[in-house]
Write an enzyme that holds these catalytic residues in place. Structure first.
Site, PDB file in Angstrom:
ATOM      1  N   ASP A  18       0.790  -1.240   0.000  1.00 47.59           N
ATOM      2  CA  ASP A  18       0.000   0.000   0.000  1.00 47.59           C
ATOM      3  C   ASP A  18       0.823   1.292   0.000  1.00 47.59           C
ATOM      4  O   ASP A  18       0.485   2.249   0.700  1.00 47.59           O
ATOM      5  CB  ASP A  18      -0.949   0.017   1.204  1.00 47.59           C
ATOM      6  CG  ASP A  18      -1.847  -1.191   1.286  1.00 47.59           C
ATOM      7  OD1 ASP A  18      -1.877  -1.978   0.325  1.00 47.59           O
ATOM      8  OD2 ASP A  18      -2.507  -1.371   2.322  1.00 47.59           O
ATOM      9  N   LYS A  83      -7.404  -3.824  -2.756  1.00 49.45           N
ATOM     10  CA  LYS A  83      -8.021  -4.477  -1.610  1.00 49.45           C
ATOM     11  C   LYS A  83      -8.797  -3.465  -0.779  1.00 49.45           C
ATOM     12  O   LYS A  83      -8.529  -2.258  -0.826  1.00 49.45           O
ATOM     13  CB  LYS A  83      -6.982  -5.192  -0.744  1.00 49.45           C
ATOM     14  CG  LYS A  83      -5.954  -4.292  -0.090  1.00 49.45           C
ATOM     15  CD  LYS A  83      -4.901  -5.128   0.661  1.00 49.45           C
ATOM     16  CE  LYS A  83      -3.851  -4.267   1.343  1.00 49.45           C
ATOM     17  NZ  LYS A  83      -4.348  -3.476   2.470  1.00 49.45           N
ATOM     18  N   CYS A 115      -2.005  -2.143   8.241  1.00 51.60           N
ATOM     19  CA  CYS A 115      -1.953  -3.109   7.140  1.00 51.60           C
ATOM     20  C   CYS A 115      -0.745  -4.036   7.225  1.00 51.60           C
ATOM     21  O   CYS A 115      -0.859  -5.244   6.975  1.00 51.60           O
ATOM     22  CB  CYS A 115      -1.976  -2.380   5.804  1.00 51.60           C
ATOM     23  SG  CYS A 115      -3.520  -1.464   5.521  1.00 51.60           S
TER      24      CYS A 115
END
Length: 205
Positions: A18, A83, A115
């Site tokens: 991410d 996601k 995350c």
């Protein structure tokens, strides 16, 4: 729980979590963390390590930052997957890991306490050995990162550095790609030092 002590190139995958444009101005020492991610992408073809990336809700948070172009990796780029789950342990990622008989992952990205942490915990529960790069993760609040890394150590993850991980994967200076490896180590020394100082200050050790 997988207790694999050493990283081996044949069974390792790099996971990039991410690292997206919207986080650039909100994550502590974002540029230093990106430089470590770029380093790992540079070493992936030398060490022949596949890479998987994810993007958290990319419609809202934007794509992976342009500095981290995965296209030069060719077939070593196993995919960039969107996601909504905080963890990277979504079906396409797990499928890609299992398809390659993966035993260990090297994990870097953001945020360390959300995350990254949830990915590490989920993959540990799936039986993977998880190596988290202390100079390759960060959070919006700097204080979150050491707490998250300590928790992951207690859960069974290995907290390491980018330099330690790539040398462990290289393992032997007699291997054919060592000349390219050595050149890459020298080329990334300044950014490695900067990332270590920014993300792992001596006062925190």
């Amino acid at each position: 729980m997988n207790v694999l002590a050493r990283l081996e190139p044949e069974t390792t995958v790099f996971l990039m979590c991410d690292i997206q444009t919207r986080f650039r101005n909100s994550v502590h020492e974002f540029d230093a963390m990106v430089s470590t991610a770029a380093k790992m992408l540079a070493f992936a073809p030398i060490l022949e390590i596949p890479v998987i990336a994810t993007e958290q809700n990319p419609r809202a948070l934007g794509p992976t930052v342009p500095e981290l172009d995965l296209s030069p990796l060719g077939d070593l780029h196993l995919g960039t997957f969107p996601k909504t789950l905080f963890s990277m342990a979504i079906p396409p990622v797990l499928d890609a890991l299992h398809a390659r008989n993966t035993k260990a992952v090297v994990l870097f990205g953001i945020e360390a306490h959300v995350c990254v942490a949830q990915t590490a915990l989920d993959l540990l529960s799936e039986g993977f050995a998880v190596h988290v790069l202390a100079d390759g993760v960060s959070s919006a609040n700097a204080q979150e990162t050491p707490v998250a890394l300590a928790r992951l150590c207690q859960a069974g993850a290995t907290v390491t550095t980018s330099e330690a991980a790539v040398f462990e994967l290289m393992a032997d200076s007699a291997r054919p790609h060592f000349k390219a490896f050595s050149a890459a180590i020298k080329a990334t020394q300044p950014s490695t030092r900067t990332a270590l100082n920014a993300l792992m200050p001596r006062s925190a050790l």
